[in-house]
Enzyme design. Structure first.
Site, PDB file in Angstrom:
ATOM      1  N   LYS A  16     -57.994 -15.436 -53.929  1.00 35.28           N
ATOM      2  CA  LYS A  16     -56.714 -16.020 -53.489  1.00 35.28           C
ATOM      3  C   LYS A  16     -55.743 -14.932 -53.006  1.00 35.28           C
ATOM      4  CE  LYS A  16     -55.877 -17.839 -57.562  1.00 35.28           C
ATOM      5  NZ  LYS A  16     -57.060 -17.289 -58.278  1.00 35.28           N
TER       6      LYS A  16
ATOM      7  N   LEU B 156     -60.471 -20.195 -58.906  1.00 36.20           N
ATOM      8  CA  LEU B 156     -60.645 -19.419 -60.137  1.00 36.20           C
ATOM      9  C   LEU B 156     -60.087 -18.004 -59.997  1.00 36.20           C
ATOM     10  CD1 LEU B 156     -64.354 -20.453 -60.816  1.00 36.20           C
ATOM     11  CD2 LEU B 156     -62.330 -21.226 -62.090  1.00 36.20           C
TER      12      LEU B 156
ATOM     13  N   SER C 192     -53.601 -22.568 -60.425  1.00 33.51           N
ATOM     14  CA  SER C 192     -53.152 -23.977 -60.387  1.00 33.51           C
ATOM     15  C   SER C 192     -54.322 -24.909 -60.693  1.00 33.51           C
ATOM     16  CB  SER C 192     -52.486 -24.322 -59.048  1.00 33.51           C
ATOM     17  OG  SER C 192     -53.159 -23.813 -57.927  1.00 33.51           O
TER      18      SER C 192
HETATM   19  N1  LIG Z   1     -56.038 -17.134 -69.885  1.00 30.05           N
HETATM   20  C1  LIG Z   1     -55.935 -16.853 -68.593  1.00 30.05           C
HETATM   21  N2  LIG Z   1     -56.451 -17.703 -67.675  1.00 30.05           N
HETATM   22  C2  LIG Z   1     -56.333 -17.434 -66.366  1.00 30.05           C
HETATM   23  N3  LIG Z   1     -55.736 -16.305 -65.868  1.00 30.05           N
HETATM   24  C3  LIG Z   1     -55.201 -15.430 -66.748  1.00 30.05           C
HETATM   25  C4  LIG Z   1     -55.283 -15.665 -68.132  1.00 30.05           C
HETATM   26  N4  LIG Z   1     -54.680 -14.614 -68.776  1.00 30.05           N
HETATM   27  C5  LIG Z   1     -54.234 -13.775 -67.831  1.00 30.05           C
HETATM   28  N5  LIG Z   1     -54.552 -14.243 -66.590  1.00 30.05           N
HETATM   29  C6  LIG Z   1     -54.098 -13.600 -65.352  1.00 30.05           C
HETATM   30  O1  LIG Z   1     -53.096 -14.466 -64.822  1.00 30.05           O
HETATM   31  C7  LIG Z   1     -53.398 -14.843 -63.486  1.00 30.05           C
HETATM   32  C8  LIG Z   1     -53.314 -16.345 -63.306  1.00 30.05           C
HETATM   33  O2  LIG Z   1     -51.976 -16.744 -63.283  1.00 30.05           O
HETATM   34  P1  LIG Z   1     -51.578 -18.091 -62.556  1.00 30.05           P
HETATM   35  O3  LIG Z   1     -50.087 -18.152 -62.622  1.00 30.05           O
HETATM   36  O4  LIG Z   1     -52.210 -18.141 -61.231  1.00 30.05           O
HETATM   37  O5  LIG Z   1     -52.237 -19.187 -63.515  1.00 30.05           O
HETATM   38  S1  LIG Z   1     -51.984 -20.770 -63.537  1.00 30.05           S
HETATM   39  O6  LIG Z   1     -51.888 -21.233 -62.146  1.00 30.05           O
HETATM   40  O7  LIG Z   1     -50.744 -21.042 -64.273  1.00 30.05           O
HETATM   41  O8  LIG Z   1     -53.155 -21.332 -64.239  1.00 30.05           O
HETATM   42  C9  LIG Z   1     -54.822 -14.410 -63.236  1.00 30.05           C
HETATM   43  O9  LIG Z   1     -54.720 -13.854 -61.951  1.00 30.05           O
HETATM   44  P2  LIG Z   1     -55.738 -14.166 -60.743  1.00 30.05           P
HETATM   45  O10 LIG Z   1     -56.921 -13.366 -61.132  1.00 30.05           O
HETATM   46  O11 LIG Z   1     -55.000 -13.614 -59.584  1.00 30.05           O
HETATM   47  O12 LIG Z   1     -56.024 -15.611 -60.600  1.00 30.05           O
HETATM   48  C10 LIG Z   1     -55.126 -13.378 -64.292  1.00 30.05           C
HETATM   49  O13 LIG Z   1     -54.901 -12.073 -63.774  1.00 30.05           O
HETATM   50  N1  LIG Z   2     -65.176 -12.890 -49.290  1.00 28.63           N
HETATM   51  C1  LIG Z   2     -64.230 -12.428 -50.104  1.00 28.63           C
HETATM   52  N2  LIG Z   2     -63.007 -13.013 -50.100  1.00 28.63           N
HETATM   53  C2  LIG Z   2     -62.043 -12.562 -50.945  1.00 28.63           C
HETATM   54  N3  LIG Z   2     -62.210 -11.548 -51.821  1.00 28.63           N
HETATM   55  C3  LIG Z   2     -63.416 -10.941 -51.869  1.00 28.63           C
HETATM   56  C4  LIG Z   2     -64.479 -11.357 -51.008  1.00 28.63           C
HETATM   57  N4  LIG Z   2     -65.560 -10.599 -51.265  1.00 28.63           N
HETATM   58  C5  LIG Z   2     -65.202  -9.736 -52.241  1.00 28.63           C
HETATM   59  N5  LIG Z   2     -63.909  -9.925 -52.593  1.00 28.63           N
HETATM   60  C6  LIG Z   2     -63.227  -9.156 -53.655  1.00 28.63           C
HETATM   61  O1  LIG Z   2     -63.013 -10.072 -54.746  1.00 28.63           O
HETATM   62  C7  LIG Z   2     -61.811  -9.752 -55.402  1.00 28.63           C
HETATM   63  C8  LIG Z   2     -60.913 -11.000 -55.409  1.00 28.63           C
HETATM   64  O2  LIG Z   2     -59.774 -10.701 -56.164  1.00 28.63           O
HETATM   65  P1  LIG Z   2     -58.389 -11.406 -55.907  1.00 28.63           P
HETATM   66  O3  LIG Z   2     -58.100 -11.496 -54.453  1.00 28.63           O
HETATM   67  O4  LIG Z   2     -57.388 -10.726 -56.787  1.00 28.63           O
HETATM   68  O5  LIG Z   2     -58.700 -12.887 -56.427  1.00 28.63           O
HETATM   69  P2  LIG Z   2     -57.727 -13.922 -57.157  1.00 28.63           P
HETATM   70  O6  LIG Z   2     -56.351 -13.704 -56.596  1.00 28.63           O
HETATM   71  O7  LIG Z   2     -58.295 -15.262 -56.800  1.00 28.63           O
HETATM   72  O8  LIG Z   2     -57.817 -13.610 -58.613  1.00 28.63           O
HETATM   73  C9  LIG Z   2     -61.157  -8.594 -54.674  1.00 28.63           C
HETATM   74  O9  LIG Z   2     -61.515  -7.403 -55.342  1.00 28.63           O
HETATM   75  C10 LIG Z   2     -61.823  -8.661 -53.290  1.00 28.63           C
HETATM   76  O10 LIG Z   2     -61.904  -7.395 -52.664  1.00 28.63           O
END
Ligand SMILES: Nc1ncnc2c1ncn2[C@@H]1O[C@H](COP(=O)(O)OS(=O)(=O)O)[C@@H](OP(=O)(O)O)[C@H]1O
Ligand SMILES: Nc1ncnc2c1ncn2[C@@H]1O[C@H](COP(=O)(O)OP(=O)(O)O)[C@@H](O)[C@H]1O
Length: 214
Positions: free
Chosen positions: A53, A48, A121
Site C-alpha cells: 500500500k 494486508l 482498513s
Molecule cells: N497488530 C497489528 N496489526 C496490523 N498492523 C500493525 C499491528 N501492530 C502494528 N502494526 C503496524 O501498523 C500499521 C497498520 O496501521 P493501520 O492504521 O493501517 O491499521 S488499521 O487500518 O487500523 O487496521 C502496519 O503498517 P503497514 O505494514 O503499512 O500496513 C504495521 O506497521
Molecule cells: N509488486 C510490488 N508492489 C509493492 N511492493 C512490493 C512489490 N514487490 C515487492 N514489494 C516490496 O514489498 C514491501 C511492501 O511494503 P509496504 O509498501 O510498506 O506495504 P504496506 O504499506 O502494505 O505495509 C516493500 O518493501 C516493497 O519494496
C-alpha cells in the site's frame, strides 16, 4: 479527552442538537477543479501489512506531482504517530482510526487534492462508512490483494515474524481478521506483478475517470 466525549454524550447527537451549523463556502468543486487543472478523489488502498500500500501510494503520488497534480499520501504508521497516537489495534480502535482518517480524506478531497491512503482498513463496514461521506464517484477503493504468503515472505518490518512468535497480538491476517472488498474500483497487487505496473494501473484509473488529465 473532553468530558462530553469521554461520557459518550456526543457520539450519536446531530449538529443541530449540539448548536452547530454547517457553513458552505463560496467556491464550488468545479471552480476548484478549474483553478487547479484537475479533479479530486480519495484513492483508498486496502490490504494486508506488507501488501504494498505505502509503496504504491508513494509511487502514484510522485507520478502525479511530477505532472503538476496536487496529490498527498496519508500513511498508516505516520498517522498513528500523530493524529491517531491514542489508538491501538483492537477492533474499536481500528474503527475510530478509519473514521478519523476518512474525515481527513474527505476534507482534503473537498480541498481539490488527489488523496492516496495506505491503511490496512480491515473491516468492510468501516470502509463503507468512508465511502458514504465522500461525494459519489470520488471514493475509489483499491484492493492491494497480495497474498498473505507473499506479505509474510516480504515481511519488510519483521512484524509477521513477531506475530508468529506471539510478540504482537491482534495482527491482521494472523490473529485478527481482514475482510476483502466485495466491489472495489480496482484490484492490484497480484503476486509477480511489479510495483511500477500496479502504480501505473492506479494512475490509469484516475485518467479514465477524468480525475487527472492524461
Ligand atoms: N497488530 C497489528 N496489526 C496490523 N498492523 C500493525 C499491528 N501492530 C502494528 N502494526 C503496524 O501498523 C500499521 C497498520 O496501521 P493501520 O492504521 O493501517 O491499521 S488499521 O487500518 O487500523 O487496521 C502496519 O503498517 P503497514 O505494514 O503499512 O500496513 C504495521 O506497521
Ligand atoms: N509488486 C510490488 N508492489 C509493492 N511492493 C512490493 C512489490 N514487490 C515487492 N514489494 C516490496 O514489498 C514491501 C511492501 O511494503 P509496504 O509498501 O510498506 O506495504 P504496506 O504499506 O502494505 O505495509 C516493500 O518493501 C516493497 O519494496
Amino acid at each position: 479527552m473532553d468530558g462530553a466525549r469521554a461520557r459518550g454524550e456526543i457520539g450519536s447527537m446531530s449538529g443541530s442538537d449540539r448548536n452547530l451549523t454547517w457553513h458552505a463556502g463560496e467556491v464550488s468543486a468545479s471552480d476548484r477543479a478549474r483553478a487547479l487543472g484537475h479533479g479530486a478523489a480519495t484513492v483508498w488502498l486496502t490490504g494486508l501489512s506488507g501488501s504494498g500500500k505505502s509503496t504504491l501510494c508513494r509511487r502514484v503520488e510522485r507520478t502525479l506531482v511530477e505532472r503538476g497534480v496536487g496529490a498527498y499520501v496519508l500513511d498508516g504508521d505516520n498517522v498513528r504517530m500523530g493524529l491517531n497516537a491514542d489508538l491501538g489495534f483492537g477492533a474499536k480502535d481500528r474503527e475510530e482510526n478509519i473514521r478519523r482518517i476518512g474525515e481527513v480524506a474527505k476534507l482534503m478531497t473537498d480541498a481539490g487534492l488527489v488523496v492516496l491512503t495506505a491503511f490496512i482498513s480491515p473491516f468492510r463496514a468501516d470502509r463503507a462508512r468512508v465511502r458514504s461521506i465522500v461525494p459519489a464517484g470520488q471514493f475509489l477503493e483499491v484492493h492491494v490483494a497480495t497474498s498473505i504468503d507473499e506479505c509474510e515472505r516480504r515481511d519488510p518490518k519483521g512484524l509477521y515474524a513477531k506475530a508468529r512468535r506471539g510478540e504482537i497480538r491482534d495482527f491482521t491476517g494472523i490473529d485478527s481478521p481482514y475482510e476483502p472488498p466485495d466491489a472495489p474500483e480496482l484490484v492490484v497487487g497480484h503476486d509477480g506483478v511489479s510495483a511500477d505496473v500496479n502504480a501505473a494501473r492506479i494512475v490509469e484509473m484516475l485518467e479514465i475517470r477524468g480525475i487527472v488529465p492524461r
